[in-house]
Design a protein around this motif. Structure first.
Motif, PDB file in Angstrom:
ATOM      1  N   GLN A 176      14.993   6.873  -8.853  1.00 15.17           N
ATOM      2  CA  GLN A 176      14.132   7.579  -7.910  1.00 15.17           C
ATOM      3  C   GLN A 176      13.992   6.800  -6.602  1.00 15.17           C
ATOM      4  O   GLN A 176      13.579   5.654  -6.591  1.00 15.17           O
ATOM      5  N   GLU A 177      14.355   7.446  -5.513  1.00 15.49           N
ATOM      6  CA  GLU A 177      14.204   6.819  -4.208  1.00 15.49           C
ATOM      7  C   GLU A 177      12.722   6.722  -3.857  1.00 15.49           C
ATOM      8  O   GLU A 177      11.925   7.583  -4.244  1.00 15.49           O
ATOM      9  N   LYS A 178      12.345   5.685  -3.141  1.00 16.52           N
ATOM     10  CA  LYS A 178      10.930   5.510  -2.778  1.00 16.52           C
ATOM     11  C   LYS A 178      10.785   5.499  -1.270  1.00 16.52           C
ATOM     12  O   LYS A 178      11.677   5.062  -0.556  1.00 16.52           O
ATOM     13  N   LEU A 179       9.621   5.922  -0.810  1.00 20.38           N
ATOM     14  CA  LEU A 179       9.289   5.833   0.614  1.00 20.38           C
ATOM     15  C   LEU A 179       8.347   4.647   0.796  1.00 20.38           C
ATOM     16  O   LEU A 179       7.216   4.676   0.296  1.00 20.38           O
ATOM     17  N   VAL A 180       8.826   3.621   1.487  1.00 23.14           N
ATOM     18  CA  VAL A 180       7.973   2.446   1.683  1.00 23.14           C
ATOM     19  C   VAL A 180       7.868   2.185   3.183  1.00 23.14           C
ATOM     20  O   VAL A 180       8.875   2.172   3.895  1.00 23.14           O
ATOM     21  N   ASP A 181       6.631   1.992   3.665  1.00 29.22           N
ATOM     22  CA  ASP A 181       6.456   1.801   5.107  1.00 29.22           C
ATOM     23  C   ASP A 181       6.602   0.331   5.498  1.00 29.22           C
ATOM     24  O   ASP A 181       6.882  -0.529   4.656  1.00 29.22           O
ATOM     25  N   GLY A 182       6.428   0.057   6.783  1.00 26.42           N
ATOM     26  CA  GLY A 182       6.650  -1.288   7.307  1.00 26.42           C
ATOM     27  C   GLY A 182       5.627  -2.307   6.821  1.00 26.42           C
ATOM     28  O   GLY A 182       5.776  -3.510   7.055  1.00 26.42           O
ATOM     29  N   PHE A 183       4.566  -1.841   6.138  1.00 25.31           N
ATOM     30  CA  PHE A 183       3.553  -2.766   5.627  1.00 25.31           C
ATOM     31  C   PHE A 183       3.608  -2.843   4.099  1.00 25.31           C
ATOM     32  O   PHE A 183       2.656  -3.275   3.444  1.00 25.31           O
ATOM     33  N   GLY A 184       4.728  -2.348   3.552  1.00 25.56           N
ATOM     34  CA  GLY A 184       4.938  -2.467   2.104  1.00 25.56           C
ATOM     35  C   GLY A 184       4.198  -1.422   1.285  1.00 25.56           C
ATOM     36  O   GLY A 184       4.177  -1.489   0.060  1.00 25.56           O
ATOM     37  N   ARG A 185       3.593  -0.427   1.948  1.00 30.54           N
ATOM     38  CA  ARG A 185       2.849   0.591   1.193  1.00 30.54           C
ATOM     39  C   ARG A 185       3.798   1.738   0.828  1.00 30.54           C
ATOM     40  O   ARG A 185       4.509   2.253   1.689  1.00 30.54           O
TER      41      ARG A 185
ATOM     42  N   SER B  73     -17.462   3.403   7.571  1.00 27.62           N
ATOM     43  CA  SER B  73     -18.096   2.204   7.063  1.00 27.62           C
ATOM     44  C   SER B  73     -17.199   1.406   6.121  1.00 27.62           C
ATOM     45  O   SER B  73     -17.446   0.245   5.880  1.00 27.62           O
ATOM     46  N   HIS B  74     -16.176   2.033   5.554  1.00 26.26           N
ATOM     47  CA  HIS B  74     -15.269   1.283   4.672  1.00 26.26           C
ATOM     48  C   HIS B  74     -13.848   1.696   5.027  1.00 26.26           C
ATOM     49  O   HIS B  74     -13.416   2.774   4.658  1.00 26.26           O
ATOM     50  N   ASN B  75     -13.178   0.846   5.716  1.00 28.11           N
ATOM     51  CA  ASN B  75     -11.815   1.176   6.123  1.00 28.11           C
ATOM     52  C   ASN B  75     -10.904   1.189   4.892  1.00 28.11           C
ATOM     53  O   ASN B  75     -10.894   0.261   4.107  1.00 28.11           O
ATOM     54  N   PHE B  76     -10.188   2.321   4.709  1.00 29.76           N
ATOM     55  CA  PHE B  76      -9.365   2.432   3.495  1.00 29.76           C
ATOM     56  C   PHE B  76      -7.872   2.375   3.802  1.00 29.76           C
ATOM     57  O   PHE B  76      -7.047   2.755   2.997  1.00 29.76           O
ATOM     58  N   CYS B  77      -7.526   1.898   5.002  1.00 26.87           N
ATOM     59  CA  CYS B  77      -6.117   1.959   5.407  1.00 26.87           C
ATOM     60  C   CYS B  77      -5.208   1.019   4.607  1.00 26.87           C
ATOM     61  O   CYS B  77      -4.022   1.294   4.453  1.00 26.87           O
ATOM     62  N   GLY B  78      -5.778  -0.098   4.128  1.00 25.89           N
ATOM     63  CA  GLY B  78      -4.946  -1.110   3.469  1.00 25.89           C
ATOM     64  C   GLY B  78      -4.191  -0.563   2.274  1.00 25.89           C
ATOM     65  O   GLY B  78      -3.091  -1.024   1.964  1.00 25.89           O
TER      66      GLY B  78
ATOM     67  N   ARG C 229      -3.332   1.016  10.579  1.00 27.65           N
ATOM     68  CA  ARG C 229      -4.701   1.473  10.312  1.00 27.65           C
ATOM     69  C   ARG C 229      -5.173   2.424  11.409  1.00 27.65           C
ATOM     70  O   ARG C 229      -4.569   2.522  12.470  1.00 27.65           O
ATOM     71  N   HIS C 230      -6.292   3.112  11.120  1.00 32.55           N
ATOM     72  CA  HIS C 230      -6.918   3.934  12.158  1.00 32.55           C
ATOM     73  C   HIS C 230      -8.040   3.140  12.806  1.00 32.55           C
ATOM     74  O   HIS C 230      -8.433   2.083  12.324  1.00 32.55           O
ATOM     75  N   HIS C 231      -8.573   3.656  13.895  1.00 32.40           N
ATOM     76  CA  HIS C 231      -9.630   2.947  14.613  1.00 32.40           C
ATOM     77  C   HIS C 231     -10.770   3.895  14.967  1.00 32.40           C
ATOM     78  O   HIS C 231     -11.155   4.009  16.118  1.00 32.40           O
ATOM     79  N   PHE C 232     -11.303   4.602  13.953  1.00 35.83           N
ATOM     80  CA  PHE C 232     -12.434   5.490  14.235  1.00 35.83           C
ATOM     81  C   PHE C 232     -13.650   4.656  14.601  1.00 35.83           C
ATOM     82  O   PHE C 232     -13.861   3.574  14.075  1.00 35.83           O
ATOM     83  N   THR C 233     -14.498   5.203  15.460  1.00 41.04           N
ATOM     84  CA  THR C 233     -15.762   4.539  15.758  1.00 41.04           C
ATOM     85  C   THR C 233     -16.887   5.552  15.555  1.00 41.04           C
ATOM     86  O   THR C 233     -16.652   6.752  15.467  1.00 41.04           O
ATOM     87  N   THR C 234     -18.138   5.073  15.490  1.00 44.03           N
ATOM     88  CA  THR C 234     -19.269   5.993  15.316  1.00 44.03           C
ATOM     89  C   THR C 234     -19.977   6.258  16.636  1.00 44.03           C
ATOM     90  O   THR C 234     -21.005   6.907  16.671  1.00 44.03           O
TER      91      THR C 234
ATOM     92  N   GLY D 299       4.519  21.855  11.137  1.00 41.09           N
ATOM     93  CA  GLY D 299       5.618  21.014  10.691  1.00 41.09           C
ATOM     94  C   GLY D 299       5.677  19.654  11.360  1.00 41.09           C
ATOM     95  O   GLY D 299       6.738  19.036  11.420  1.00 41.09           O
ATOM     96  N   ARG D 300       4.539  19.196  11.848  1.00 34.49           N
ATOM     97  CA  ARG D 300       4.501  17.841  12.407  1.00 34.49           C
ATOM     98  C   ARG D 300       4.136  16.890  11.273  1.00 34.49           C
ATOM     99  O   ARG D 300       3.093  17.050  10.640  1.00 34.49           O
ATOM    100  N   LEU D 301       4.995  15.929  11.033  1.00 33.91           N
ATOM    101  CA  LEU D 301       4.691  14.921  10.014  1.00 33.91           C
ATOM    102  C   LEU D 301       3.834  13.850  10.668  1.00 33.91           C
ATOM    103  O   LEU D 301       4.285  13.148  11.580  1.00 33.91           O
ATOM    104  N   LEU D 302       2.581  13.758  10.220  1.00 32.17           N
ATOM    105  CA  LEU D 302       1.646  12.778  10.795  1.00 32.17           C
ATOM    106  C   LEU D 302       1.584  11.574   9.878  1.00 32.17           C
ATOM    107  O   LEU D 302       1.281  11.714   8.690  1.00 32.17           O
ATOM    108  N   LEU D 303       1.819  10.421  10.454  1.00 31.29           N
ATOM    109  CA  LEU D 303       1.879   9.216   9.629  1.00 31.29           C
ATOM    110  C   LEU D 303       0.507   8.619   9.369  1.00 31.29           C
ATOM    111  O   LEU D 303       0.345   7.781   8.493  1.00 31.29           O
ATOM    112  N   CYS D 304      -0.501   9.027  10.171  1.00 36.35           N
ATOM    113  CA  CYS D 304      -1.852   8.472   9.996  1.00 36.35           C
ATOM    114  C   CYS D 304      -2.851   9.476  10.542  1.00 36.35           C
ATOM    115  O   CYS D 304      -2.646  10.053  11.611  1.00 36.35           O
ATOM    116  N   LEU D 305      -3.965   9.665   9.799  1.00 36.96           N
ATOM    117  CA  LEU D 305      -4.987  10.632  10.212  1.00 36.96           C
ATOM    118  C   LEU D 305      -5.542  10.303  11.587  1.00 36.96           C
ATOM    119  O   LEU D 305      -5.872  11.175  12.373  1.00 36.96           O
TER     120      LEU D 305
END
Ligand code: SAM
Ligand code: SF4
Length: 337
Positions: free
Chosen positions: A9-18, A259-264, A317-322, A275-281
């Motif tokens: 099975q081929e895997k999709l792995v990004d530049g940060f190993g995820r 309040s809790h960054n979950f990007c890691g 990661r994303h950079h949302f602010t409040t 049909g736009r592939l978005l890599l990050c919200l």
């Protein structure tokens, strides 16, 4: 020599190993509701030719499945208002690699569709519910009928999916007094609930996001006054952090982009209705899959190749602010929440 299917099975792995194993696909940008945190009152939707056809969406789903993705969530807009959407659902339900097939819905169509969804192979449903008060529900959704949505939730519970979870966006001064009522609604039905912090997606005029911001920690404190919340390590591949209430079936989740960054541990990408592939919200990094599909009709390999190459631009990661800054101009219904 036997080689296991797993190792082939081929895997999709990004530049940060995820590894990307989860795709959220927006089936349509349209919706029968206009929730105040999600859309403007007057919306211009995409012209039909810009939206992927159901066949094109099926091709995208299949391409991801062949690249090691095992979870697909359909969302929108409201996925169940797209005409003939069952064709897509049946196709994905038949993909052997997709062991976790889920949908996020506002519940309005579930009364008539829950049974067919289960039969087509849908495993899990997230249903949005922000208020149990008819008038307030109408205000928050601008169009929604609470009675119809509750009937939809009950139809889904009766059909018996592998998992049903309510999603409640909590806004201070709007519905934060219903945190416990919503929890008890879930407990009565033996289903889960996640509380969501509002995200700054799209410029909205109905309220000031920094005034209505309610952190997951505040929600948790309200619940803790009545129920013991025991942290669990359970994950559903999503960004929720889960808690159990001793003696009860219901799990309580918190989705806390602020309040809790979950990007890691991010394992997912999104595909918009066009049909736009978005890599990050929270970022604009994207690939135009529609252009590739329409230049090579019916061919899966060019789509797979574009997806493979996209891994190099998935941001860390994303950079949302409040503080009300809108960094992302897309609305949630465009993004596929
Ligand atoms: N129409 C379906 C529904 O409402 O469940 C699916 C699409 S909706 C965009 C997916 C989820 O995103 C819903 O649970 C909704 O409450 C949530 N949502 C929409 N806009 C949001 C925002 N600005 N911040 C946080 N959650 C949002
Ligand atoms: Fe529609 Fe869902 Fe957005 Fe509400 S949150 S307007 S139901 S897409």
């Amino acid at each position: 020599m036997t080689t296991s299917i797993q190792s082939e099975q081929e895997k999709l792995v990004d530049g940060f190993g995820r590894q990307v194993t989860y795709v959220r696909m927006s089936v349509t940008d349209r919706c029968d509701f206009r929730c105040v945190y999600c859309m403007g009152e007057e919306m211009t939707f995409l012209p039909r030719e810009k939206v992927l056809t159901l066949e094109e969406m099926s091709l995208v789903a299949e391409a991801f499945a062949q690249l090691g993705v095992n979870k697909i969530r359909l969302t929108g807009g409201e996925p169940l208002v797209r005409r003939n959407v069952m064709e897509l659902i049946e196709h994905i339900g038949d993909l052997p690699q997709i062991t976790d097939f889920a949908m996020t819905s506002n519940g309005s169509q579930l009364g008539r569709m829950a049974e067919d969804l289960k039969a087509a192979g849908l495993k899990r449903l997230n249903i949005s519910l922000d208020s149990l008060d008819v008038e307030r529900f109408r205000q928050l959704t601008r169009k929604g009928d609470l009675t119809q949505v509750i009937a939809g939730i009950d139809a889904a519970v009766a059909v018996g999916f592998k998992g049903i979870k309510l999603n409640a966006v909590i806004l201070k001064g709007r519905n934060d007094d219903e945190i416990l009522d919503l929890l008890e609604f879930a407990i009565e039905r033996g289903i889960d609930i996640s509380y969501i912090e509002e995200m700054p997606l799209g410029e909205i005029s109905e309220h000031e996001r920094e005034e209505t911001y309610c952190s997951s920690d505040e929600v948790r404190e309200v619940i803790a006054q009545r129920y013991e919340l025991v942290p669990t390590t359970e994950k559903t591949d999503g960004p929720s952090r889960y808690f159990r209430i001793p003696g009860l079936k219901t799990k309580v989740g918190f989705i806390s982009p602020h309040s809790h960054n979950f990007c890691g541990t991010c394992n997912r990408v999104r595909v918009t209705a066009e049909g736009r592939l978005l890599l990050c919200l929270g970022n604009e990094h994207s690939v135009d899959l529609r252009a590739i599909i329409r230049a090579n009709p019916g061919e899966i390999e060019p789509v797979k190749q574009a997806i493979r190459e996209s891994m190099s631009i998935k941001p860390e990661r994303h950079h949302f602010t409040t503080d009300g800054d809108v960094q992302v101009v897309r609305f949630m219904n465009m993004t596929g929440g």
